[in-house]
Design an enzyme around this catalytic site. Sequence first.
Site, PDB file in Angstrom:
ATOM      1  N   GLU A   5       0.831  -1.217   0.000  1.00 26.23           N
ATOM      2  CA  GLU A   5       0.000   0.000   0.000  1.00 26.23           C
ATOM      3  C   GLU A   5       0.865   1.267   0.000  1.00 26.23           C
ATOM      4  O   GLU A   5       0.368   2.360   0.307  1.00 26.23           O
ATOM      5  CB  GLU A   5      -0.937   0.013   1.216  1.00 26.23           C
TER       6      GLU A   5
ATOM      7  N   HIS B 155      -2.286   1.916   8.234  1.00 24.56           N
ATOM      8  CA  HIS B 155      -3.414   1.187   7.656  1.00 24.56           C
ATOM      9  C   HIS B 155      -3.539  -0.135   8.384  1.00 24.56           C
ATOM     10  O   HIS B 155      -2.534  -0.783   8.681  1.00 24.56           O
ATOM     11  CB  HIS B 155      -3.174   0.917   6.168  1.00 24.56           C
TER      12      HIS B 155
ATOM     13  N   GLU C 207     -17.137  13.639  22.508  1.00 23.58           N
ATOM     14  CA  GLU C 207     -15.752  13.786  22.031  1.00 23.58           C
ATOM     15  C   GLU C 207     -15.551  13.397  20.569  1.00 23.58           C
ATOM     16  O   GLU C 207     -14.555  13.774  19.958  1.00 23.58           O
ATOM     17  CB  GLU C 207     -14.788  12.957  22.894  1.00 23.58           C
TER      18      GLU C 207
HETATM   19  O1  2HA Z   1      -4.019  -3.843   2.337  1.00 19.67           O
HETATM   20  O2  2HA Z   1      -3.211  -4.806   4.669  1.00 19.67           O
HETATM   21  O3  2HA Z   1      -0.285  -5.258   4.016  1.00 19.67           O
HETATM   22  C1  2HA Z   1      -2.911  -4.651   2.355  1.00 19.67           C
HETATM   23  C2  2HA Z   1      -2.577  -5.117   3.693  1.00 19.67           C
HETATM   24  C3  2HA Z   1      -1.406  -5.989   3.799  1.00 19.67           C
HETATM   25 ZN    ZN Z   2      -5.185  -4.091   4.242  1.00 22.50          ZN
END
Ligand code: 2HA
Ligand code: ZN
Length: 272
Positions: free
Chosen positions: A116, A139, A169
């Site tokens: 990503e 992520h 909040e």
């Molecule tokens: O979206 O979460 O790295 C890809 C993942 C693995």
């Molecule tokens: Zn992922």
Amino acid sequence: MATDWKEIGAVKEAQELAYLMWDKNWDEANGGNITYILTEKEATSLNYTIGSGRKVELQIPDAVRGKYILTTSSGSYFRELRDNPDDLIGIVYIPENGDYYEIAFGLEHGNKPTSEFPAHIATHAARLAIDPEQRVVMHNHATNVLTMTHVGPTDERDFTLALWRLIPEALFMFPEGIGMVPYCACGTQHIADLTLEKMKDRKFVIWQYHGVFSAGKSLHDAFGLLESVDKLCGVYLEVIRTGKFNGGINDAELMELANQWGITPREGYLNV
Ligand code: 2HA
Ligand code: ZN
């Protein structure tokens, strides 16, 4: 003398956070990735010779040129990041010109940055345009958020409002709202471009049926936002499970909070 890259505080913090996130069941197997833009001081202390690292082709947004970026590796298991930083983490250098980056430290044995990485650098670029202190993107597949994308509102305004209504909040944490990228294949330039658009005026974006993108000035900030949103999604799921939701905090009450705190809720979200 050059600093050992693994001695940089953020590298250690990222390793600890990765383990914590795995322990929360948000980063099963190789799920999840983290990037961190090194400070000028950290970057200079490394004494990297530009041009000496492995080169990898990639479309580069201008805002991240000249920066050193810590990244987890493609396929890395967050559970193992603490034990094997040499292979599972690394620092890449983004050159001033050209569509490629250089692997400056770590990512040994042919490892590459997270799949990503395009969405990460796109997010950094979008956030840097409005916040020069932007440094972190994370992520993962935060369980409650992911579950809520399957049963909750699919529209980003409705999704945001559902969370704002649960606790005062929430409005304070994300007055600009939460963005939603409709389901599409991950690991592509396309999802990176969609994420960039949403991140131009938000810090938190959800990939429908997949997971979260949380941005911030520090690992601490991006993680704090992520854990807050996941908690709220968990509360939402509990509430709807009972079948008795009483509506929570209404629009007028949300506006009253905004006035009290001097913050501006995203335009068009509240009917007051
Ligand atoms: O979206 O979460 O790295 C890809 C993942 C693995
Ligand atoms: Zn992922």
